[in-house]
Design an enzyme around this catalytic site. Structure first.
Site, short mmCIF file in Angstrom:
data_model
loop_
_atom_site.label_atom_id
_atom_site.label_comp_id
_atom_site.label_asym_id
_atom_site.label_seq_id
_atom_site.Cartn_x
_atom_site.Cartn_y
_atom_site.Cartn_z
CB ALA A 41 12.22 -10.78 -27.45
CE LYS A 43 7.90 -14.56 -25.88
NZ LYS A 43 8.69 -14.01 -25.20
CB SER A 111 8.96 -22.06 -26.49
OG SER A 111 8.93 -21.16 -26.88
P1 ADP Z 1 7.15 -11.02 -25.24
O1 ADP Z 1 5.66 -11.02 -26.23
O2 ADP Z 1 8.29 -10.65 -25.90
O3 ADP Z 1 7.30 -10.88 -23.46
P2 ADP Z 1 6.13 -7.84 -25.49
O4 ADP Z 1 5.67 -7.68 -26.77
O5 ADP Z 1 5.14 -8.01 -24.78
O6 ADP Z 1 7.58 -8.97 -25.57
O7 ADP Z 1 6.69 -6.52 -25.52
C1 ADP Z 1 7.88 -6.12 -26.04
C2 ADP Z 1 8.30 -4.32 -25.79
O8 ADP Z 1 8.84 -4.11 -26.88
C3 ADP Z 1 6.77 -3.75 -26.71
O9 ADP Z 1 6.38 -2.73 -25.60
C4 ADP Z 1 6.49 -3.40 -27.35
O10 ADP Z 1 6.28 -1.89 -28.71
C5 ADP Z 1 8.45 -2.63 -27.50
N1 ADP Z 1 9.27 -3.88 -29.36
C6 ADP Z 1 10.34 -1.92 -29.35
N2 ADP Z 1 10.74 -2.48 -30.47
C7 ADP Z 1 9.85 -3.71 -31.05
C8 ADP Z 1 10.06 -4.87 -32.34
N3 ADP Z 1 10.74 -4.68 -33.04
N4 ADP Z 1 9.38 -5.83 -32.22
C9 ADP Z 1 8.31 -6.10 -31.07
N5 ADP Z 1 8.00 -5.46 -29.58
C10 ADP Z 1 8.96 -4.27 -29.85
#
Ligand code: ADP
Length: 200
Positions: A41, A43, A111
């Site tokens: 998502a 985070k 979480s």
């Molecule tokens: P999480 O920590 O929730 O598992 P990640 O941060 O590891 O997610 O991965 C999210 C991916 O989505 C990344 O590759 C990031 O570059 C992409 N992304 C695209 N748009 C957004 C946004 N608006 N906010 C955060 N990440 C984004």
């Protein structure tokens, strides 16, 4: 036996360098900003990108990231409901030690269970801010940053949030960010929320 029963003879040691003095020196308040949402998502990306901006402005910050914590402090825990609960409990307490040190803590943990997040809200009180990284399962799965969704769909990962384990959306989020949209917009939205919440 509860954690309290096991440690009934332990007394909290009061520091002379208090949280208030640290915050005075830092020029901002400490606080816990709890990012929640599905895997992929955004985070971690968002937490680190907000931290970068805060750091450049001289704020004292730290990001606690799910995968990193599970390598050490919580390496003994699985992804069962019980162990997820314990994982979040430990992180909640650890985060509040950072807050006590005057730091702005940004946490990136799926979480998935509302009750566990509400437990951290109880631990953190007014210092706890829930930030919901709202992105549909479809968007997260299409990103599949770590290839985990593919493996979960193939039945290789048990208890995978969104596929074989539920995600309970927040009811009382302090901030909801549409992380399917532009990263920069999300970053700025969170940044102004954090800056306001930690203003002295
Ligand atoms: P999480 O920590 O929730 O598992 P990640 O941060 O590891 O997610 O991965 C999210 C991916 O989505 C990344 O590759 C990031 O570059 C992409 N992304 C695209 N748009 C957004 C946004 N608006 N906010 C955060 N990440 C984004």
């Amino acid at each position: 036996m509860s954690e309290h029963e096991k440690s009934s003879n332990v007394v909290w040691h009061n520091a002379t360098v208090t949280r208030e003095r640290r915050e005075q020196q830092n020029g901002h308040l400490g606080g816990l900003f709890w990012f929640t949402g599905l895997s992929g998502a955004g985070k971690s990306t968002l937490a680190h990108s907000v931290e970068e901006q805060l750091y450049q402005k001289g704020f004292r910050t730290f990001v606690l990231d799910g995968d990193n914590v599970r390598h050490g402090l919580c390496a003994d825990l699985s992804f069962s409901d019980e162990d997820r609960k314990e994982n979040i409990r430990r992180i909640g307490h650890m985060s509040m030690l950072y807050v006590e040190a005057g730091i702005i803590v940004l946490t990136a943990f799926i979480s998935p269970f509302r009750a566990d997040r509400e437990n951290v809200r109880k631990i953190g009180g007014v210092d706890f801010h829930e930030i919901y990284c709202n992105s549909s399962l479809e968007v997260c799965e299409s990103r599949d940053v770590k290839g985990l969704y593919k493996r979960a769909r193939a039945g290789e990962i048990p208890d995978f949030t969104g596929i074989s384990s539920p995600y309970e959306e927040p009811e009382y989020a302090n901030l909801i960010v549409d992380t399917a949209s532009q990263l920069e917009n999300c970053r700025d939205e969170v940044l102004s929320y954090v800056t306001e919440a930690t203003r002295k």
